[in-house]
Design a protein around this motif. Sequence first.
Motif, short mmCIF file in Angstrom:
data_model
loop_
_atom_site.label_atom_id
_atom_site.label_comp_id
_atom_site.label_asym_id
_atom_site.label_seq_id
_atom_site.Cartn_x
_atom_site.Cartn_y
_atom_site.Cartn_z
N SER A 130 -6.18 13.22 -12.01
CA SER A 130 -6.33 12.63 -10.68
C SER A 130 -5.69 11.25 -10.67
O SER A 130 -5.48 10.64 -11.70
N ALA A 131 -5.40 10.78 -9.47
CA ALA A 131 -4.86 9.44 -9.27
C ALA A 131 -5.56 8.85 -8.05
O ALA A 131 -5.76 9.53 -7.05
N ARG A 132 -5.92 7.57 -8.15
CA ARG A 132 -6.71 6.94 -7.11
C ARG A 132 -6.13 5.57 -6.78
O ARG A 132 -5.68 4.86 -7.66
N VAL A 133 -6.15 5.22 -5.51
CA VAL A 133 -5.67 3.90 -5.06
C VAL A 133 -6.88 3.14 -4.52
O VAL A 133 -7.59 3.62 -3.65
N THR A 134 -7.10 1.93 -5.05
CA THR A 134 -8.18 1.08 -4.58
C THR A 134 -7.67 -0.32 -4.30
O THR A 134 -6.78 -0.81 -5.00
N MET A 135 -8.22 -0.96 -3.27
CA MET A 135 -7.84 -2.33 -2.97
C MET A 135 -8.69 -3.25 -3.85
O MET A 135 -9.90 -3.14 -3.86
N VAL A 136 -8.02 -4.13 -4.62
CA VAL A 136 -8.75 -4.99 -5.53
C VAL A 136 -8.83 -6.43 -5.04
O VAL A 136 -9.66 -7.20 -5.51
N LYS A 177 0.82 -1.22 0.00
CA LYS A 177 0.00 0.00 0.00
C LYS A 177 0.85 1.26 0.00
O LYS A 177 0.52 2.24 -0.66
N GLU A 178 1.95 1.25 0.73
CA GLU A 178 2.80 2.44 0.79
C GLU A 178 3.39 2.76 -0.58
O GLU A 178 3.45 3.93 -0.98
N LYS A 179 3.83 1.73 -1.31
CA LYS A 179 4.38 1.96 -2.64
C LYS A 179 3.30 2.49 -3.58
O LYS A 179 3.55 3.36 -4.41
N ALA A 180 2.09 1.97 -3.45
CA ALA A 180 0.98 2.44 -4.28
C ALA A 180 0.67 3.90 -3.98
O ALA A 180 0.47 4.71 -4.90
N ASP A 181 0.64 4.26 -2.70
CA ASP A 181 0.37 5.65 -2.31
C ASP A 181 1.47 6.59 -2.82
O ASP A 181 1.18 7.69 -3.31
N ARG A 182 2.73 6.15 -2.71
CA ARG A 182 3.83 6.99 -3.19
C ARG A 182 3.77 7.19 -4.70
O ARG A 182 4.02 8.29 -5.20
N PHE A 183 3.42 6.12 -5.44
CA PHE A 183 3.30 6.23 -6.89
C PHE A 183 2.18 7.21 -7.25
O PHE A 183 2.35 8.07 -8.12
N ALA A 184 1.04 7.10 -6.57
CA ALA A 184 -0.09 7.99 -6.84
C ALA A 184 0.28 9.44 -6.53
O ALA A 184 -0.03 10.35 -7.32
N ASP A 185 0.96 9.68 -5.42
CA ASP A 185 1.37 11.04 -5.07
C ASP A 185 2.35 11.61 -6.09
O ASP A 185 2.28 12.78 -6.46
N ARG A 186 3.27 10.76 -6.54
CA ARG A 186 4.25 11.20 -7.53
C ARG A 186 3.56 11.56 -8.85
O ARG A 186 3.90 12.55 -9.49
N GLN A 187 2.56 10.77 -9.24
CA GLN A 187 1.85 11.04 -10.48
C GLN A 187 1.02 12.32 -10.39
O GLN A 187 0.90 13.06 -11.36
N LYS A 188 0.45 12.57 -9.22
CA LYS A 188 -0.39 13.76 -9.03
C LYS A 188 0.40 15.05 -9.23
O LYS A 188 -0.18 16.09 -9.54
N ARG A 189 1.71 14.99 -9.04
CA ARG A 189 2.54 16.20 -9.20
C ARG A 189 2.68 16.62 -10.65
O ARG A 189 3.06 17.75 -10.95
N SER A 190 2.41 15.70 -11.59
CA SER A 190 2.56 16.00 -13.01
C SER A 190 1.43 16.92 -13.47
O SER A 190 0.27 16.73 -13.09
N PRO A 191 1.74 17.89 -14.32
CA PRO A 191 0.70 18.81 -14.79
C PRO A 191 -0.31 18.15 -15.74
O PRO A 191 -1.40 18.68 -15.93
N VAL A 192 0.02 17.02 -16.35
CA VAL A 192 -0.91 16.38 -17.28
C VAL A 192 -1.85 15.39 -16.59
O VAL A 192 -2.77 14.89 -17.21
N VAL A 193 -1.64 15.14 -15.29
CA VAL A 193 -2.48 14.19 -14.56
C VAL A 193 -3.64 14.95 -13.91
O VAL A 193 -3.43 15.93 -13.21
#
Length: 72
Positions: free
Chosen positions: A65-71, A47-63
């Motif tokens: 939104s980014a969402r993390v869901t448990m599948v 989960k921590e790696k998923a959250d970090r990836f989502a946060d990193r993607q959110k910083r991009s101007p072309v993104v």
Amino acid sequence: MTKTATKKSPKREKTNFGKDKRRKHHHFLVTVFYADGEKFGRVYTDKEKADRFADRQKRSPVVKSARVTMVS
């Protein structure tokens, strides 16, 4: 003055992933939505790696939104 009635959305059902004994770890899907309408997904078991990836993607101007869901 009249009060406007707020429409309450139905509650989401809670998943039973926590009770599932078949899996050794959960999977977290990171879905990234881009401004041009494209969608990208990546699955993590941490989960921590998923959250970090989502946060990193959110910083991009072309993104948009980014969402993390448990599948699972």
